[in-house]
Design a protein around this motif. Structure first.
Motif, short mmCIF file in Angstrom:
data_model
loop_
_atom_site.label_atom_id
_atom_site.label_comp_id
_atom_site.label_asym_id
_atom_site.label_seq_id
_atom_site.Cartn_x
_atom_site.Cartn_y
_atom_site.Cartn_z
N TYR A 32 -26.45 32.37 16.67
CA TYR A 32 -26.77 31.91 15.64
C TYR A 32 -25.92 31.43 14.90
O TYR A 32 -24.79 31.51 14.64
CB TYR A 32 -27.51 32.91 14.33
CG TYR A 32 -28.61 34.28 14.97
CD1 TYR A 32 -30.09 33.56 15.52
CD2 TYR A 32 -28.78 35.28 15.62
CE1 TYR A 32 -31.20 33.97 15.86
CE2 TYR A 32 -29.79 35.65 16.10
CZ TYR A 32 -30.49 35.20 16.55
OH TYR A 32 -31.53 35.96 16.35
N PRO A 33 -26.77 29.87 14.06
CA PRO A 33 -26.92 29.15 14.36
C PRO A 33 -27.09 28.35 16.04
O PRO A 33 -26.07 28.25 16.30
CB PRO A 33 -26.56 28.35 13.19
CG PRO A 33 -25.49 28.39 12.89
CD PRO A 33 -25.28 29.65 13.45
N SER A 34 -28.63 27.60 15.98
CA SER A 34 -28.57 27.33 17.37
C SER A 34 -27.94 25.68 17.76
O SER A 34 -27.84 25.40 18.58
CB SER A 34 -30.01 27.62 17.93
OG SER A 34 -30.74 27.06 17.24
N THR A 35 -28.02 25.69 16.45
CA THR A 35 -27.55 23.79 16.39
C THR A 35 -26.42 23.84 15.68
O THR A 35 -27.03 23.99 14.28
CB THR A 35 -28.48 22.92 15.92
OG1 THR A 35 -29.36 22.79 16.22
CG2 THR A 35 -27.94 21.88 15.99
N VAL A 36 -25.18 23.53 15.38
CA VAL A 36 -24.34 23.29 14.47
C VAL A 36 -23.04 22.21 14.91
O VAL A 36 -23.16 21.94 15.15
CB VAL A 36 -23.11 24.64 14.75
CG1 VAL A 36 -23.74 26.26 14.69
CG2 VAL A 36 -22.23 25.02 15.90
N ALA A 37 -22.66 21.86 13.27
CA ALA A 37 -21.36 21.16 13.53
C ALA A 37 -20.06 21.68 14.06
O ALA A 37 -20.00 22.72 14.10
CB ALA A 37 -21.18 20.01 12.71
N PRO A 38 -19.06 20.49 14.60
CA PRO A 38 -17.60 21.35 14.72
C PRO A 38 -17.07 21.76 13.77
O PRO A 38 -17.22 21.41 12.83
CB PRO A 38 -17.26 19.53 15.50
CG PRO A 38 -17.99 18.86 15.81
CD PRO A 38 -19.32 19.13 15.13
N GLY A 39 -16.55 22.62 14.25
CA GLY A 39 -15.97 23.25 13.18
C GLY A 39 -16.18 24.84 12.96
O GLY A 39 -16.57 25.65 11.64
N ALA A 40 -17.63 25.21 13.09
CA ALA A 40 -18.95 25.81 12.20
C ALA A 40 -18.82 27.18 13.52
O ALA A 40 -18.15 27.49 14.31
CB ALA A 40 -20.22 25.40 12.46
N GLN A 41 -18.79 28.08 12.90
CA GLN A 41 -18.37 29.63 13.04
C GLN A 41 -20.25 29.57 13.41
O GLN A 41 -20.90 29.69 13.03
CB GLN A 41 -18.38 31.13 12.16
CG GLN A 41 -18.12 31.91 12.70
CD GLN A 41 -17.29 33.03 11.32
OE1 GLN A 41 -16.89 32.25 10.72
NE2 GLN A 41 -16.90 34.32 11.77
N VAL A 42 -20.23 30.69 14.43
CA VAL A 42 -21.00 30.74 15.77
C VAL A 42 -21.02 32.44 15.75
O VAL A 42 -20.34 33.27 16.24
CB VAL A 42 -21.30 30.21 16.47
CG1 VAL A 42 -22.89 30.13 17.60
CG2 VAL A 42 -21.24 28.41 16.71
N THR A 43 -22.34 32.75 15.62
CA THR A 43 -22.64 35.11 15.83
C THR A 43 -23.53 34.46 17.31
O THR A 43 -24.66 33.92 16.89
CB THR A 43 -23.54 35.12 14.97
OG1 THR A 43 -22.58 35.44 12.98
CG2 THR A 43 -23.81 36.98 14.73
N VAL A 44 -23.42 35.96 17.66
CA VAL A 44 -23.85 35.61 18.77
C VAL A 44 -24.61 37.20 19.14
O VAL A 44 -23.51 37.75 18.89
CB VAL A 44 -23.32 35.59 20.21
CG1 VAL A 44 -23.07 33.73 20.02
CG2 VAL A 44 -22.11 36.13 20.80
N ASN A 45 -25.68 37.52 19.26
CA ASN A 45 -26.19 39.01 19.75
C ASN A 45 -27.19 39.24 20.71
O ASN A 45 -27.49 38.17 20.97
CB ASN A 45 -26.96 39.61 18.54
CG ASN A 45 -27.58 39.39 18.18
OD1 ASN A 45 -28.01 38.08 18.35
ND2 ASN A 45 -29.10 40.03 17.69
N THR A 46 -26.97 40.70 21.46
CA THR A 46 -27.71 41.29 22.48
C THR A 46 -28.37 42.46 22.59
O THR A 46 -27.51 42.76 22.69
CB THR A 46 -26.63 40.05 23.90
OG1 THR A 46 -28.40 40.75 25.23
CG2 THR A 46 -25.72 41.35 24.10
N ALA A 47 -29.16 43.09 23.20
CA ALA A 47 -28.98 43.81 23.42
C ALA A 47 -29.11 44.46 24.83
O ALA A 47 -29.80 45.37 25.19
CB ALA A 47 -31.27 43.37 22.91
N ALA A 48 -28.64 44.04 25.33
CA ALA A 48 -29.01 43.70 27.25
C ALA A 48 -27.50 44.90 27.80
O ALA A 48 -27.94 45.12 28.92
CB ALA A 48 -28.51 41.90 27.96
#
Length: 169
Positions: A32-48
């Motif tokens: 999240y978000p799946s599309t970003v511009a360079p320099g952006a912060q990204v969050t990832v999560n999983t229930a695996a």
């Protein structure tokens, strides 16, 4: 009657057993978000990784290196963040997380675009409908059309004026 009851019982049992197995897709990494511009912060999560599972994330494909996913309050999900480097090139990159227990690996995709904000483009030009436009590309034709309309309006007004006076047509 017994045959129908067995069939329904077997179907209900199959759904009860298989239902929890497909209740949540734990084999993926959500980005999240799946599309970003360079320099952006990204969050990832999983229930695996289970209820108390932690994981190590790898965003080396996009140039962000490794990051940590820690257990969160969201029903057994592990969550982590990383920043896309300003030098990242546009494209789709695979982000990987490896669970600390069980060595399970999950993947997700991140798309880097030059600009993650898409601007609305205003239409330009004329529409080719066959009816014609108010202002064409040729000013001479436009002037001739306006002159023809003016002559028609003046003539119509003159004829109506004569009729109103009783001169006839």
């Amino acid at each position: 009657m017994r045959r129908t009851a067995r069939l329904l019982t077997g179907t209900a049992l199959a759904v009860a057993v298989a239902g929890p197995a497909y209740a949540g897709d734990t084999g993926r990494l959500d980005v999240y978000p799946s599309t970003v511009a360079p320099g952006a912060q990204v969050t990832v999560n999983t229930a695996a990784c289970g209820d108390r599972g932690a994981a190590t994330g790898d965003a080396g494909a996009v140039g962000a290196g490794t990051f940590t996913l820690a257990p969160s309050a969201h029903e057994g999900e592990a969550i982590g963040q990383f920043r896309v480097p300003p030098s990242a090139q546009p494209g789709t990159y695979e982000i990987v997380a490896r669970c600390a227990e069980g060595n399970r690996q999950v993947k997700g995709d991140l798309m880097v675009a030059l600009s993650a904000v898409y601007e609305q483009v205003q239409p330009r030009g004329s529409v080719k409908t066959g009816v014609g436009g108010a202002l064409g590309p040729d000013p001479v034709q436009t002037a001739a059309g306006v002159a023809a309309l003016a002559v028609a309006a003046a003539g119509g007004t003159w004829l109506l004026h004569r009729r109103a006076r009783g001169d006839g047509i």
